[in-house]
Design a protein around this motif. Sequence first.
Motif, PDB file in Angstrom:
ATOM      1  N   GLU A  85       4.622  10.310  -6.464  1.00  0.00           N
ATOM      2  CA  GLU A  85       5.667  10.598  -7.442  1.00  0.00           C
ATOM      3  C   GLU A  85       5.090  11.166  -8.732  1.00  0.00           C
ATOM      4  OE1 GLU A  85       9.297   8.248  -9.768  1.00  0.00           O
ATOM      5  OE2 GLU A  85       8.233   7.296  -8.099  1.00  0.00           O
ATOM      6  N   LEU A  86       3.907  10.684  -9.127  1.00  0.00           N
ATOM      7  CA  LEU A  86       3.274  11.215 -10.334  1.00  0.00           C
ATOM      8  C   LEU A  86       2.968  12.697 -10.190  1.00  0.00           C
ATOM      9  CD1 LEU A  86       0.760   8.350 -11.250  1.00  0.00           C
ATOM     10  CD2 LEU A  86       2.916   8.897 -12.369  1.00  0.00           C
ATOM     11  N   GLY A  87       2.685  13.127  -8.956  1.00  0.00           N
ATOM     12  CA  GLY A  87       2.355  14.533  -8.735  1.00  0.00           C
ATOM     13  C   GLY A  87       3.547  15.448  -8.693  1.00  0.00           C
ATOM     14  N   GLU A  88       4.755  14.897  -8.772  1.00  0.00           N
ATOM     15  CA  GLU A  88       5.953  15.730  -8.688  1.00  0.00           C
ATOM     16  C   GLU A  88       6.403  16.259 -10.037  1.00  0.00           C
ATOM     17  OE1 GLU A  88       8.807  13.212  -6.890  1.00  0.00           O
ATOM     18  OE2 GLU A  88       7.911  13.296  -4.870  1.00  0.00           O
ATOM     19  N   HIS A  89       5.800  15.787 -11.127  1.00  0.00           N
ATOM     20  CA  HIS A  89       6.269  16.170 -12.459  1.00  0.00           C
ATOM     21  C   HIS A  89       5.336  17.217 -13.064  1.00  0.00           C
ATOM     22  CE1 HIS A  89       9.245  12.952 -12.504  1.00  0.00           C
ATOM     23  NE2 HIS A  89       8.318  12.171 -11.993  1.00  0.00           N
TER      24      HIS A  89
ATOM     25  N   THR B  78       0.835  -1.208   0.000  1.00  0.00           N
ATOM     26  CA  THR B  78       0.000   0.000   0.000  1.00  0.00           C
ATOM     27  C   THR B  78       0.865   1.251   0.000  1.00  0.00           C
ATOM     28  OG1 THR B  78      -1.721  -1.178   1.211  1.00  0.00           O
ATOM     29  CG2 THR B  78      -1.814   1.228   1.225  1.00  0.00           C
ATOM     30  N   LEU B  79       1.903   1.245   0.819  1.00  0.00           N
ATOM     31  CA  LEU B  79       2.811   2.389   0.853  1.00  0.00           C
ATOM     32  C   LEU B  79       3.498   2.583  -0.495  1.00  0.00           C
ATOM     33  CD1 LEU B  79       4.462   1.971   4.377  1.00  0.00           C
ATOM     34  CD2 LEU B  79       2.887   3.774   3.636  1.00  0.00           C
ATOM     35  N   ALA B  80       3.875   1.511  -1.132  1.00  0.00           N
ATOM     36  CA  ALA B  80       4.531   1.610  -2.439  1.00  0.00           C
ATOM     37  C   ALA B  80       3.600   2.255  -3.470  1.00  0.00           C
ATOM     38  CB  ALA B  80       4.974   0.232  -2.909  1.00  0.00           C
ATOM     39  N   ILE B  81       2.311   1.857  -3.423  1.00  0.00           N
ATOM     40  CA  ILE B  81       1.354   2.436  -4.368  1.00  0.00           C
ATOM     41  C   ILE B  81       1.157   3.918  -4.068  1.00  0.00           C
ATOM     42  CG2 ILE B  81      -1.049   2.375  -5.137  1.00  0.00           C
ATOM     43  CD1 ILE B  81      -1.026  -0.634  -4.613  1.00  0.00           C
ATOM     44  N   LEU B  82       1.064   4.267  -2.769  1.00  0.00           N
ATOM     45  CA  LEU B  82       0.887   5.672  -2.401  1.00  0.00           C
ATOM     46  C   LEU B  82       2.102   6.499  -2.811  1.00  0.00           C
ATOM     47  CD1 LEU B  82      -0.749   5.302   1.135  1.00  0.00           C
ATOM     48  CD2 LEU B  82      -1.849   6.001  -1.002  1.00  0.00           C
ATOM     49  N   ARG B  83       3.301   5.930  -2.634  1.00  0.00           N
ATOM     50  CA  ARG B  83       4.495   6.668  -3.070  1.00  0.00           C
ATOM     51  C   ARG B  83       4.498   6.859  -4.587  1.00  0.00           C
ATOM     52  NH1 ARG B  83       7.245   2.894   0.462  1.00  0.00           N
ATOM     53  NH2 ARG B  83       7.731   3.888   2.471  1.00  0.00           N
TER      54      ARG B  83
ATOM     55  N   VAL C  54       4.702  12.496 -16.968  1.00  0.00           N
ATOM     56  CA  VAL C  54       3.749  11.811 -16.096  1.00  0.00           C
ATOM     57  C   VAL C  54       3.294  10.504 -16.734  1.00  0.00           C
ATOM     58  CG1 VAL C  54       1.402  11.934 -15.135  1.00  0.00           C
ATOM     59  CG2 VAL C  54       2.942  13.882 -14.921  1.00  0.00           C
ATOM     60  N   MET C  55       3.027  10.521 -18.036  1.00  0.00           N
ATOM     61  CA  MET C  55       2.590   9.300 -18.713  1.00  0.00           C
ATOM     62  C   MET C  55       3.701   8.258 -18.735  1.00  0.00           C
ATOM     63  SD  MET C  55       0.187  10.677 -21.859  1.00  0.00           S
ATOM     64  CE  MET C  55       1.378  11.845 -22.523  1.00  0.00           C
ATOM     65  N   ARG C  56       4.900   8.692 -19.045  1.00  0.00           N
ATOM     66  CA  ARG C  56       6.019   7.742 -19.085  1.00  0.00           C
ATOM     67  C   ARG C  56       6.302   7.171 -17.690  1.00  0.00           C
ATOM     68  NH1 ARG C  56       7.702  11.303 -23.212  1.00  0.00           N
ATOM     69  NH2 ARG C  56       8.535  12.769 -21.685  1.00  0.00           N
ATOM     70  N   ARG C  57       6.279   8.032 -16.669  1.00  0.00           N
ATOM     71  CA  ARG C  57       6.546   7.571 -15.310  1.00  0.00           C
ATOM     72  C   ARG C  57       5.425   6.654 -14.810  1.00  0.00           C
ATOM     73  NH1 ARG C  57      10.187   9.309 -11.587  1.00  0.00           N
ATOM     74  NH2 ARG C  57      11.344   9.739 -13.506  1.00  0.00           N
ATOM     75  N   GLY C  58       4.180   6.964 -15.126  1.00  0.00           N
ATOM     76  CA  GLY C  58       3.075   6.109 -14.720  1.00  0.00           C
ATOM     77  C   GLY C  58       3.173   4.727 -15.329  1.00  0.00           C
ATOM     78  N   LEU C  59       3.547   4.657 -16.614  1.00  0.00           N
ATOM     79  CA  LEU C  59       3.707   3.363 -17.272  1.00  0.00           C
ATOM     80  C   LEU C  59       4.836   2.574 -16.621  1.00  0.00           C
ATOM     81  CD1 LEU C  59       3.155   1.356 -19.559  1.00  0.00           C
ATOM     82  CD2 LEU C  59       4.653   2.734 -21.035  1.00  0.00           C
ATOM     83  N   ARG C  60       5.934   3.267 -16.314  1.00  0.00           N
ATOM     84  CA  ARG C  60       7.089   2.587 -15.710  1.00  0.00           C
ATOM     85  C   ARG C  60       6.744   2.079 -14.304  1.00  0.00           C
ATOM     86  NH1 ARG C  60      10.484   6.631 -15.977  1.00  0.00           N
ATOM     87  NH2 ARG C  60      10.820   6.197 -18.194  1.00  0.00           N
ATOM     88  N   LEU C  61       6.030   2.886 -13.522  1.00  0.00           N
ATOM     89  CA  LEU C  61       5.665   2.479 -12.170  1.00  0.00           C
ATOM     90  C   LEU C  61       4.696   1.298 -12.193  1.00  0.00           C
ATOM     91  CD1 LEU C  61       5.199   5.968 -10.478  1.00  0.00           C
ATOM     92  CD2 LEU C  61       6.955   4.267  -9.934  1.00  0.00           C
ATOM     93  N   ALA C  62       3.722   1.335 -13.109  1.00  0.00           N
ATOM     94  CA  ALA C  62       2.761   0.241 -13.197  1.00  0.00           C
ATOM     95  C   ALA C  62       3.464  -1.060 -13.523  1.00  0.00           C
ATOM     96  CB  ALA C  62       1.706   0.561 -14.248  1.00  0.00           C
TER      97      ALA C  62
END
Length: 503
Positions: free
Chosen positions: A22-26, A13-18, A32-40
Amino acid sequence: MDTTDPTPMAEETLAILRAVEELGEHDDAGEVMRRGLRLARTLTGADAGLLAIDDDTRPGWLAQVLTEGVHEDDPLAVSLLEGRPEDSEGGPVLRGQIRVGGQEFGTLHLARWPRPPGPRERAVVRGIAVAMGPRIETLRQRRVSELHERVTQTVWELNRTLVEQVDLEVTLPLLAQRVLELTSAEAVALVGTRSEGAHRVLAASGDDAGAVLADLAPDLTEVMAAGVAHHWSATPAGDQLSSDRRVCTSLVPVDTRAGEVVVLAVHRWKPSRGVSQQQVRDVLSALALHASVILDREQGEREHDLLTLLQDRDRIARDLHDLVIQRLFAVGLTLQGASRRAVNPEVVERLEGAVGELDQTIRDIRATIFELRHRAGAGSFRADLRQLIESYAPTLGFAPVVHLVGPLDAVTDDEVQTQVLMVVREALSNVARHAGAGSVTVEVEATAEQLSVVVRDDGVGIGADAVESGLGNVRARAAEHGGAVELSRGEPHGTVLRWSVPV
């Protein structure tokens, strides 16, 4: 209770929240799209990730595709994009729908699992997709707001040039330059038509505007005839899955009150990150509307000036007819009566000569009255230059691009104006006869120190055995006024003629 050793569920849960944090920092929607894909992909353990962004201008098409762990030519990527996940041989496919502004924006695809995905992986994909939507919407709104602010500044700057009187040679080139900057286009032009149907360039911006307009000539004719905007986009070969380098061309008709057919041509423009193609098209339509306001106001001023001129001419003609001619006629009758009573033959001869002179004066005044009522007056040096350059369109086979810079009517005398017109005529005649060009640009600029003429074409260039027949006349005209002439090769090909004289 011991909180130093969180359970595996708490860690996830903490990992998902982080990840969401992180998406909100860009501040860049693309990042944001590239980072979201990488995190998923990282949080779920999938070997392949793909983010497909919908094209808002063409339903059913994709505007951009991002990949992680899979090449864009991979059969898995192809099958996912074509909606055939069962053919991908990548195992189960998890999807997360991204919504921006209440509308579907794109889809997150994850496949090729080291172990079968479960509820946790599905929750991660949906959670990241849901988190990406609001962040992308915020950033897009910010970019759109920045674009609209720049458009407002452009309109304000254009309106400043309209405070006293509309000068199309100032306002339209400024509009073309600002559109070029707003859209990162390669060339922008406002193109109208001449009475015989040939194109005429009202204003242009961009190094290759002439060549671009020559290539777009058939499309311009089609848009002028239909009166409907034409947009198209393309990506370089081998880059069909990315819109980062996608370029667009737009031909937007400008509706004028006078019915003149004008098109705003914007070639190879690129939407900035976070701004959709449709939003840029809306901006172009708004600026085309502002161009129509400018053209209509100039037309109204021209009609008002012409009406004022004709009224003044009519008043002068009426006064000449009702007052001057009648008085001269009365004087003539008096002299005729006096000649009948005169005894001295010499006096009679002089009186009859005076009556004849009065008759001739009356005829001259009547001819002047006719011209006052039928002539609209002479044009300015700018108008003469533009008319001369545009008259070569049928001979050249394309519309020359014209740039008239500075106070041309104020700093040049009649002799220099005549010389400039002859130089431009000679240069364009040489281009038509020898250059085999597809475009030509003529720039005439007046400064406090000099008047310069630059003629560029993209023809065959200067031959080694070229004979300076016409060019000799151009050099002589410059030397006569203490000026200079330079003839050089253009890049990548063609000829550049520079002619200048001090003022």
